[in-house]
Scaffold this motif. Structure first.
Motif, PDB file in Angstrom:
ATOM      1  N   SER A   1       0.754  -1.171   0.073  1.00 11.84           N
ATOM      2  CA  SER A   1      -0.241  -0.091   0.016  1.00 11.84           C
ATOM      3  C   SER A   1       0.870   1.288  -0.085  1.00 11.84           C
ATOM      4  CB  SER A   1      -0.904   0.097   1.250  1.00 11.84           C
ATOM      5  OG  SER A   1      -0.186   0.116   2.393  1.00 11.84           O
ATOM      6  N   SER A   2       0.459   2.290  -0.990  1.00  7.55           N
ATOM      7  CA  SER A   2       1.141   3.655  -0.750  1.00  7.55           C
ATOM      8  C   SER A   2       2.336   3.401  -1.386  1.00  7.55           C
ATOM      9  CB  SER A   2       0.919   4.257   0.481  1.00  7.55           C
ATOM     10  OG  SER A   2      -0.341   4.338   1.091  1.00  7.55           O
ATOM     11  N   CYS A   3       2.682   2.327  -2.224  1.00  7.22           N
ATOM     12  CA  CYS A   3       4.205   2.306  -2.857  1.00  7.22           C
ATOM     13  C   CYS A   3       3.888   3.133  -4.351  1.00  7.22           C
ATOM     14  CB  CYS A   3       4.484   1.050  -3.210  1.00  7.22           C
ATOM     15  SG  CYS A   3       4.967   0.189  -1.575  1.00  7.22           S
ATOM     16  N   GLU A   4       3.991   4.575  -4.271  1.00 10.32           N
ATOM     17  CA  GLU A   4       3.356   5.389  -5.141  1.00 10.32           C
ATOM     18  C   GLU A   4       4.151   5.210  -6.545  1.00 10.32           C
ATOM     19  OE1 GLU A   4       5.493   9.347  -3.885  1.00 10.32           O
ATOM     20  OE2 GLU A   4       3.774   8.914  -2.864  1.00 10.32           O
ATOM     21  N   LYS A   5       5.229   4.818  -6.548  1.00 13.71           N
ATOM     22  CA  LYS A   5       6.109   4.596  -7.875  1.00 13.71           C
ATOM     23  C   LYS A   5       6.099   3.419  -8.600  1.00 13.71           C
ATOM     24  CE  LYS A   5       9.470   8.400  -6.926  1.00 13.71           C
ATOM     25  NZ  LYS A   5      11.021   8.679  -6.948  1.00 13.71           N
ATOM     26  N   ILE A   6       5.345   2.254  -7.908  1.00 12.89           N
ATOM     27  CA  ILE A   6       5.320   1.107  -8.426  1.00 12.89           C
ATOM     28  C   ILE A   6       4.546   1.314  -9.739  1.00 12.89           C
ATOM     29  CG2 ILE A   6       4.225  -1.253  -8.405  1.00 12.89           C
ATOM     30  CD1 ILE A   6       4.729  -1.295  -5.426  1.00 12.89           C
ATOM     31  N   GLU A   7       5.067   0.628 -11.031  1.00 12.43           N
ATOM     32  CA  GLU A   7       4.220   0.845 -12.368  1.00 12.43           C
ATOM     33  C   GLU A   7       3.864  -0.600 -12.782  1.00 12.43           C
ATOM     34  OE1 GLU A   7       7.400   2.266 -14.704  1.00 12.43           O
ATOM     35  OE2 GLU A   7       7.521   4.295 -13.825  1.00 12.43           O
ATOM     36  N   THR A   8       4.574  -1.723 -12.295  1.00 11.57           N
ATOM     37  CA  THR A   8       4.563  -3.112 -13.053  1.00 11.57           C
ATOM     38  C   THR A   8       4.381  -4.013 -11.836  1.00 11.57           C
ATOM     39  OG1 THR A   8       5.586  -2.393 -14.974  1.00 11.57           O
ATOM     40  CG2 THR A   8       5.429  -4.793 -14.428  1.00 11.57           C
ATOM     41  N   VAL A   9       3.497  -4.940 -11.781  1.00 16.39           N
ATOM     42  CA  VAL A   9       3.487  -6.049 -10.875  1.00 16.39           C
ATOM     43  C   VAL A   9       3.356  -7.299 -11.672  1.00 16.39           C
ATOM     44  CG1 VAL A   9       2.206  -7.204  -9.169  1.00 16.39           C
ATOM     45  CG2 VAL A   9       2.498  -4.829  -8.711  1.00 16.39           C
ATOM     46  N   ILE A  10       4.194  -8.229 -11.286  1.00 18.15           N
ATOM     47  CA  ILE A  10       4.186  -9.444 -12.107  1.00 18.15           C
ATOM     48  C   ILE A  10       4.308 -10.551 -11.036  1.00 18.15           C
ATOM     49  CG2 ILE A  10       5.532 -10.886 -13.972  1.00 18.15           C
ATOM     50  CD1 ILE A  10       6.351  -8.350 -15.166  1.00 18.15           C
ATOM     51  N   MET A  11       3.329 -11.419 -11.216  1.00 14.60           N
ATOM     52  CA  MET A  11       3.321 -12.812 -10.373  1.00 14.60           C
ATOM     53  C   MET A  11       3.455 -13.945 -11.126  1.00 14.60           C
ATOM     54  SD  MET A  11      -0.283 -11.777  -8.450  1.00 14.60           S
ATOM     55  CE  MET A  11      -0.409 -10.090  -7.697  1.00 14.60           C
ATOM     56  N   SER A  12       4.296 -14.847 -10.555  1.00 17.63           N
ATOM     57  CA  SER A  12       4.511 -16.054 -11.097  1.00 17.63           C
ATOM     58  C   SER A  12       2.991 -16.944 -11.494  1.00 17.63           C
ATOM     59  CB  SER A  12       5.666 -16.990 -10.294  1.00 17.63           C
ATOM     60  OG  SER A  12       4.767 -17.523  -9.086  1.00 17.63           O
ATOM     61  N   ASP A  13       3.233 -17.719 -12.419  1.00 15.68           N
ATOM     62  CA  ASP A  13       2.027 -18.220 -12.802  1.00 15.68           C
ATOM     63  C   ASP A  13       1.418 -19.146 -11.660  1.00 15.68           C
ATOM     64  OD1 ASP A  13       1.782 -17.216 -15.378  1.00 15.68           O
ATOM     65  OD2 ASP A  13       2.736 -18.866 -16.514  1.00 15.68           O
ATOM     66  N   GLU A  14       2.073 -19.956 -10.998  1.00 13.03           N
ATOM     67  CA  GLU A  14       1.326 -20.965 -10.307  1.00 13.03           C
ATOM     68  C   GLU A  14       1.107 -20.567  -8.760  1.00 13.03           C
ATOM     69  OE1 GLU A  14       4.334 -21.372 -11.661  1.00 13.03           O
ATOM     70  OE2 GLU A  14       4.133 -22.313 -13.539  1.00 13.03           O
ATOM     71  N   SER A  15       1.780 -19.411  -8.307  1.00 13.06           N
ATOM     72  CA  SER A  15       1.750 -19.558  -6.928  1.00 13.06           C
ATOM     73  C   SER A  15       0.611 -18.713  -6.228  1.00 13.06           C
ATOM     74  CB  SER A  15       3.143 -19.202  -6.331  1.00 13.06           C
ATOM     75  OG  SER A  15       3.420 -18.069  -6.995  1.00 13.06           O
ATOM     76  N   VAL A  16       0.494 -17.353  -6.579  1.00 14.02           N
ATOM     77  CA  VAL A  16      -0.275 -16.221  -5.508  1.00 14.02           C
ATOM     78  C   VAL A  16      -1.846 -16.942  -5.912  1.00 14.02           C
ATOM     79  CG1 VAL A  16      -1.223 -14.164  -5.288  1.00 14.02           C
ATOM     80  CG2 VAL A  16       1.335 -14.551  -5.686  1.00 14.02           C
ATOM     81  N   ARG A  17      -2.325 -16.984  -4.609  1.00 12.09           N
ATOM     82  CA  ARG A  17      -3.963 -17.601  -4.677  1.00 12.09           C
ATOM     83  C   ARG A  17      -4.804 -16.649  -4.063  1.00 12.09           C
ATOM     84  NH1 ARG A  17      -4.255 -22.867  -6.099  1.00 12.09           N
ATOM     85  NH2 ARG A  17      -2.265 -24.075  -6.044  1.00 12.09           N
ATOM     86  N   ARG A  18      -4.162 -15.762  -2.989  1.00 11.25           N
ATOM     87  CA  ARG A  18      -4.956 -14.922  -2.255  1.00 11.25           C
ATOM     88  C   ARG A  18      -4.253 -13.277  -2.428  1.00 11.25           C
ATOM     89  NH1 ARG A  18      -9.291 -16.681   0.731  1.00 11.25           N
ATOM     90  NH2 ARG A  18      -9.141 -14.788   2.029  1.00 11.25           N
TER      91      ARG A  18
END
Length: 265
Positions: free
Chosen positions: A68-85
């Protein structure tokens, strides 16, 4: 920024420059103490310097307020298999965020998870996602593309105060919430059900197939790529924004032209 599958194997957790961007390679370590309301591992100045977040394989949960409030983040990439929530407020107020590639196994997006991500133009939800909670993408002012499967449960005002809702046929109250959530959610899921939008549907799908897209273009011609839907978005835009797409429009156009000339493809 696209990440090839083989690249994941050599990523080491931590912050460093990657492809010219200040990047956090995140292995799931706890970054925020929700009980005491304080940052862990990285201080506030460090957090606001990040431009890219790459969520490494093995991370199944993005906890409340993690980015939260990481105001300069432009891109978020998650690996295909892992993040569920993705939990409540996980990416709250990331005002520069403009590209998100979700995990193909994502199941849940929590309350206001992407609230006030003002620069985010599109989000493609994988069909594995069972539930998106209230106001998850509220106040994402530039959000015009919201691709979600019909079986995903949408809570109230998931995309309130977005460009998509502004362009929709629905009215909102004086604070920008929908008048009828059930109708809006059905509209979101079924906007391209009509055959006249078959190319839109193919280009915005979770797994765009070149054979399907080519077959539609052969029937409808190249002009179909530039046909706007009810909110003014073309198949070209859906395809270029789709993080799961491996189909390139220019290659499809070249293939179409060769096919029309009777050339062997």
């Amino acid at each position: 920024m696209r990440v090839q599958t083989e690249e994941w194997r050599r990523f080491i957790p931590g912050v460093r420059m990657y492809r010219g961007k200040k990047t956090l390679f995140w292995n799931g370590e706890k970054l925020w103490d929700d009980e005491n309301g304080e940052y862990l591992v990285y201080d506030e100045q460090g957090r606001i310097s990040w431009e890219v977040i790459i969520v490494l394989p093995g991370v199944e949960l993005i906890p409340r307020n993690t980015f939260s409030s990481c105001e300069k983040i432009e891109t978020v990439i998650m690996s295909d298999e892992s993040v569920r929530r993705i939990e409540t407020l996980a990416f709250y107020d990331c005002t520069s965020l403009s590209y998100v590639r979700l995990s193909r196994n994502l199941e849940f997006i929590g309350l206001e998870a992407f609230f006030c991500c003002d620069s985010l133009p599109s989000i493609f939800i994988p069909p594995s996602c069972r539930e998106i909670v209230e106001c998850a993408f509220e106040h994402c002012l530039k959000l015009i593309i919201f691709s979600v499967s019909r079986h995903t449960e949408l809570d109230d005002n998931v995309i309130a105060k977005t460009e998509l809702i502004e362009a929709s046929p629905f009215t909102t109250d004086n604070i920008g919430f929908y008048d009828n959530n059930d109708e809006v959610n059905e509209w979101i899921k079924n906007r391209h059900a009509d055959n006249q939008f078959s190319l839109h549907r193919a280009c915005s799908s979770y797994n765009p197939l070149d054979v399907v897209i080519f077959d539609i273009v052969k029937r409808e011609g190249l002009k179909a790529f530039k046909k706007s839907d009810s909110v003014g978005v073309t198949p070209s835009q859906y395809l270029s924004e789709n993080p799961f797409a491996e189909v390139e429009e220019q290659k499809m156009i070249k293939r179409y032209i060769l096919d029309m000339m009777g050339e062997v493809i």
